[in-house]
Design an enzyme around this catalytic site. Structure first.
Site, mmCIF file in Angstrom:
data_model
loop_
_atom_site.group_PDB
_atom_site.id
_atom_site.type_symbol
_atom_site.label_atom_id
_atom_site.label_comp_id
_atom_site.label_asym_id
_atom_site.label_seq_id
_atom_site.Cartn_x
_atom_site.Cartn_y
_atom_site.Cartn_z
ATOM 1 N N ARG A 80 31.927 56.411 24.330
ATOM 2 C CA ARG A 80 31.764 55.145 25.050
ATOM 3 C C ARG A 80 30.419 55.157 25.762
ATOM 4 N NH1 ARG A 80 37.496 53.592 26.024
ATOM 5 N NH2 ARG A 80 38.314 53.945 23.934
ATOM 6 N N GLU A 85 29.242 53.516 27.993
ATOM 7 C CA GLU A 85 29.353 52.732 29.223
ATOM 8 C C GLU A 85 28.571 53.382 30.355
ATOM 9 O OE1 GLU A 85 33.497 52.559 29.986
ATOM 10 O OE2 GLU A 85 33.878 51.337 28.211
ATOM 11 N N ARG A 116 36.366 58.826 36.995
ATOM 12 C CA ARG A 116 37.329 58.859 35.898
ATOM 13 C C ARG A 116 36.780 58.426 34.545
ATOM 14 N NH1 ARG A 116 42.004 55.451 36.159
ATOM 15 N NH2 ARG A 116 41.300 53.692 34.981
ATOM 16 N N HIS A 117 35.484 58.204 34.447
ATOM 17 C CA HIS A 117 34.895 57.802 33.166
ATOM 18 C C HIS A 117 33.956 58.867 32.613
ATOM 19 C CE1 HIS A 117 36.189 53.750 34.499
ATOM 20 N NE2 HIS A 117 36.341 53.557 33.199
ATOM 21 N N GLU A 161 45.719 54.760 35.228
ATOM 22 C CA GLU A 161 46.076 54.526 33.840
ATOM 23 C C GLU A 161 45.627 55.698 32.974
ATOM 24 O OE1 GLU A 161 43.383 52.505 31.409
ATOM 25 O OE2 GLU A 161 44.611 53.662 30.030
ATOM 26 N N SER A 207 47.111 53.563 26.905
ATOM 27 C CA SER A 207 47.180 52.161 26.581
ATOM 28 C C SER A 207 47.801 52.085 25.194
ATOM 29 C CB SER A 207 45.767 51.575 26.559
ATOM 30 O OG SER A 207 45.748 50.348 27.193
ATOM 31 N N ARG A 224 41.911 63.014 31.274
ATOM 32 C CA ARG A 224 42.612 62.287 32.341
ATOM 33 C C ARG A 224 44.006 62.859 32.581
ATOM 34 N NH1 ARG A 224 41.458 55.774 32.224
ATOM 35 N NH2 ARG A 224 39.207 55.966 32.481
#
Lengths: 562, 562
Positions: B334, B336, B342-343, B485, B488, B536
């Site tokens: 990712r 991002e 948490r990323h 979370e 998913s 996570r």
């Protein structure tokens, strides 16, 4: 029931982080044109054999026993508590039992207006389902008609009663079906299902880009047909890969990737039992390629980066980090323009690294135990899978010894020399020489699996430990299956002084790898390790002729889709 | 014996395909400067405490009982047949037995000219080794001197006899060592080793960029020291990661990545027992990002390509390919620019996809069984690891129910509303609301682990199946641990018509994903699945405050090394 689309979802569109991945599914322009022609042809064929009874006949008292199930019914509407059986579990003991099964419509054969056969497939198993119009059983001629008009590969739910065929393989019609499938499936079930209800969950288009029977034929089938003057359709490797989600349904492909999963499981299981710890190292690494090596380059938030060609550095850091023994299963990227039967641009690496106390044979011993346990496991516990692969791609079982044969590189060179092949004793073996050595070793030692060790230092990476008594050789090895290399391994240099010296000797600027070298000055145990290509292990164990057969969605210099 | 470098390897340099990977080890210019200052300081310190006895004293009759082992001796010269014991295996039953162990020199403490302690470390275990000059035991004062001058973190081989300390924890000197280590190790071994021989296999530089004791302290340790007026060195997250191969040696880090390995093992084991097949999908995928999503782009042999943000498409193709149930463990990328706790830009995805017969709760049931089995396994079988993590990072054990709690999204919104937090019932939860909901659920239901299902359709990807009776909602769910979370999942749309409709409604040009949509027209079973981030799970199970603590070599927007 009707096959109308489900109710509309009026909500505004959600952000979709997977759009990029999905775009990947689009084939190249050239391929699209090619496919378009095929699709046009298919559509015409489809119009000819248009399925008629989409909805059940209103005048049929048994209309509720068949039909297309609208998508709404599968939208998690209800939990009925019904239990679906597995086709592979149905045996003679199940005779008389009512069952409900879901699977692909593998074959559909009308016999008369009152009778039809549907072969339902789940993975490597099929079962023949018999429809006979009979008011007592709740089966109407309309239901038989509905079934015979279904398109192959549609998803069906069939309710029925398990029965034993009265005259196994004798009635022409049954035999027709059996013959249709026998070359694909190693074990045709000896039970049938007397159908009571049949529903279509999701229709396949009438003419698929690949016919599964064509994709599943062995060379022997083609030869037999040719001798009989028949012309069978061959599905080329590219077409298979373009429509991989259909191609993967052939029994051989179902078996191949189950075998692959088992190889990985056994790899992990064995190493875990030997106190290895599974790790994950990054695939995105800093720096652009300095060695001119074949790496994929990219930009990482403004920094040059590339994709890892192996977890080598990270495995070693984990050993220096105190984990004693580690392994990793993960993708490995090679931007090589190698268009061969055995190279991929992305493959699954099985890597291990371990402290060694004295000798790199400690690593060889792990490989010996590991691979013998993998081979034994496959032979003993994956019989059905191996038989299934054998049906389409016949192969001789792998010959291996309980204690793996180890030969020095010099011995290998000598064997080749005696057989008339002169090899530079200080160079590397080429593919042809490896193949030949494989044959020679098989003849002499009766094994397709062996370790060749003590390679010339010159043909190994700079971090390979030289031999203590002959610096022209190294503490390294390759491992072969059927004359093809599958494993490369070695003792690594664990002192910063020797590492810097070896790098310099190999023409590498030590400044570019200073952090790597320094990391061995913080306390570094002697260690060694190896790397294996998962696809190659499966390919060579099963003697398949192309590594694309053992990669789920292969990546080669030409192929990036689907 | 001397510590001279080994004989030179005169062979010409080998092609090194790993040069690119190695270049990655080089830190940024800025970091290099910073490190250079540190190194300079360290060197000066090193000069001060320069190790004196590199070679054994010629006049010592026991000179062969200690010394630096030259690298030649570790170059796979010989297989002696000696057996190395594991520190963790040494218990009171071993008293009186001779042992040979290899490990890191964790602590070295001179007592007098005639006595010293060396604490040897292997992963999460340590053992105290006692040197007492004594001619009967073959131990000289020179040997004691050699030992006390060794640098910490050097690799040592120690031969000795296991003994039980006569006055456990009473003698000041022993206590000194015990106190030194007790905050790091959950169980100090109740045995000692009376040293007979001690060899240094590979020296660490005298002053390391990170002091392991500093890196291993808990907040409580810092507070205690502060109250005592002491100032302890804190090792920042960046420094840790820069010297990760040292940082990984802390007991907590040893435990964290062993826990991570166990989570993955249990994930695989559970799913394999439920007939899932492990697969590997490609990480290199065709096309550049069309969705504007945060993907890493690169060129693939002249074609635009990107790195997979999830195996979503491939998992679904595998289901359409007839594998019924599949899972994958692999990297997910990712691009991002998320600088949060948490990323990560690269993490390990645990993905699963399965045929569903009627309802996506079938997927939830798998998650329920899977995670409860993971939590139970960790709690029951990883006690030492969890205790070790707890020493440095104390945490409350995770509360979970035997049958996982499921709440609808609406119920979640209602709970928040009742607690004074107004949330758009058709929007998504933000991090803060998730945290709060986690607390509310814990209070009301006594669990840190629950499933929130039936999310608004608008906040889920277009391929999510809408609810059958309310198209504003979807057959989807998220799973939470401690209010964050981690999973998913959803039922997916399995018909091409509905998929095209949903894509259009979401503003996606169906032409760009035509192959994806078409693939559902070749026979596609109803299916659903989920994705989990491995890092996570470990972070939240252990209530760690930063995902960088659970990634072996983390990748965030700033970090690409080592």
């Amino acid at each position: 029931m009707s096959s109308e689309p489900p109710p509309a979802a009026p909500a505004p569109p959600a952000a979709d982080e997977l759009a990029a991945d999905l775009a990947a599914a689009t084939l190249s322009k050239k391929q699209q044109k090619k496919d378009a022609r095929k699709a046009e042809k298919a559509e015409k064929a489809a119009q000819r054999q248009q399925q008629q009874p989409q909805a059940a006949d209103a005048e049929d008292p048994f209309a509720s026993h068949y039909g297309d199930v609208p998508v709404e019914e599968i939208q998690s509407k209800d939990i009925s508590g019904r239990v679906w059986s597995k086709v592979g579990d149905l045996d003679e003991a199940a005779a008389g039992r009512p069952v409900l099964i879901r699977g692909f419509a593998h074959a559909i054969r009308p016999v008369s207006k009152k009778m039809a056969f549907v072969v339902l497939r789940q993975s490597m198993s099929t079962v023949q389902c018999v429809l006979v119009a009979n008011a007592d059983a709740g089966v109407s001629t309309q239901m038989v008609k509905f079934a015979t008009a279904l398109s192959k590969e549609s998803i069906l739910d069939i309710e029925g009663v398990v029965s034993l065929p009265k005259e196994p393989l004798k009635s022409t019609t049954q035999q027709m079906i059996v013959v249709l499938c026998e070359y694909m499936f190693s074990a045709i079930l000896q039970v049938e299902i007397q159908v009571r209800k049949i529903y279509c969950i999701n229709r396949a288009i009438p003419t698929l880009p690949i016919n599964l029977e064509d994709a599943a034929r062995s060379e022997a089938e083609f030869e037999k047909a040719e001798q009989a003057g028949e012309k069978l359709v061959r599905v080329g490797q590219d077409t298979r890969l373009n429509y991989r989600s259909i191609d993967l349904r052939t029994p051989a492909n179902q078996a191949i990737f189950r075998i692959q999963c088992q190889v990985e499981n056994k790899f992990r299981e064995f190493l875990l039992s030997k106190d290895f710890v599974g790790i994950h190292s990054p695939k995105l690494i800093g720096g652009s390629s300095e060695g001119g090596a074949a790496v994929f380059k990219l930009m990482y938030n403004g920094q040059p980066a590339c994709l890892a060609q192996s977890p080598q550095l990270y495995k070693q850091m984990a050993i220096c980090g105190g984990y004693e023994r580690v392994f990793e299963v993960g993708p490995v990227f090679r931007a090589e323009n190698s268009n061969t039967h055995r190279h991929l641009c992305e493959f699954v690496g099985l890597d291990a690294e371990m402290e060694i106390k004295e000798h790199y044979f400690e690593v060889c011993d792990i490989i010996d135990g590991l691979f013998v346990s993998i081979f034994k496991h496959l032979t003993e516990n994956c019989k059905k899978e191996l038989e299934t692969i054998n049906r389409q791609y016949p192969f001789e079982p792998l010959k291996y010894l309980d204690k793996t044969l180890k030969l020095t590189y010099e011995e290998g060179i000598q064997m080749l020399k005696e057989a008339g092949t002169e090899i530079d004793p200080m160079g590397d073996l080429n593919t042809e020489a490896e193949k030949k050595l494989g044959r020679l070793v098989r003849e002499k030692y009766g094994t397709d699996f062996f370790i060749l060790y003590q390679y010339p230092l010159a043909v190994r990476p700079f971090y390979t430990m030289p031999c203590y008594d002959n610096p022209a050789y190294s503490n390294s090895f390759d491992v072969f299956i059927r004359g093809e290399e599958i494993i490369s391994g070695a003792q690594r240099v664990h002192t910063p002084e020797l590492l810097a010296k070896r790098a310099t000797e190999c023409g590498i600027d030590v400044n570019t790898i200073s952090a790597y070298i320094e990391s061995f000055s913080y306390g570094a145990p002697p260690h060694g390790g190896f790397g294996v290509g998962l696809e190659r292990v499966v390919m060579l164990f099963c003697a398949l002729n192309n590594i694309r057969k053992t990669s789920l969605f292969p990546r080669d210099p030409q192929r990036l889709v689907p």
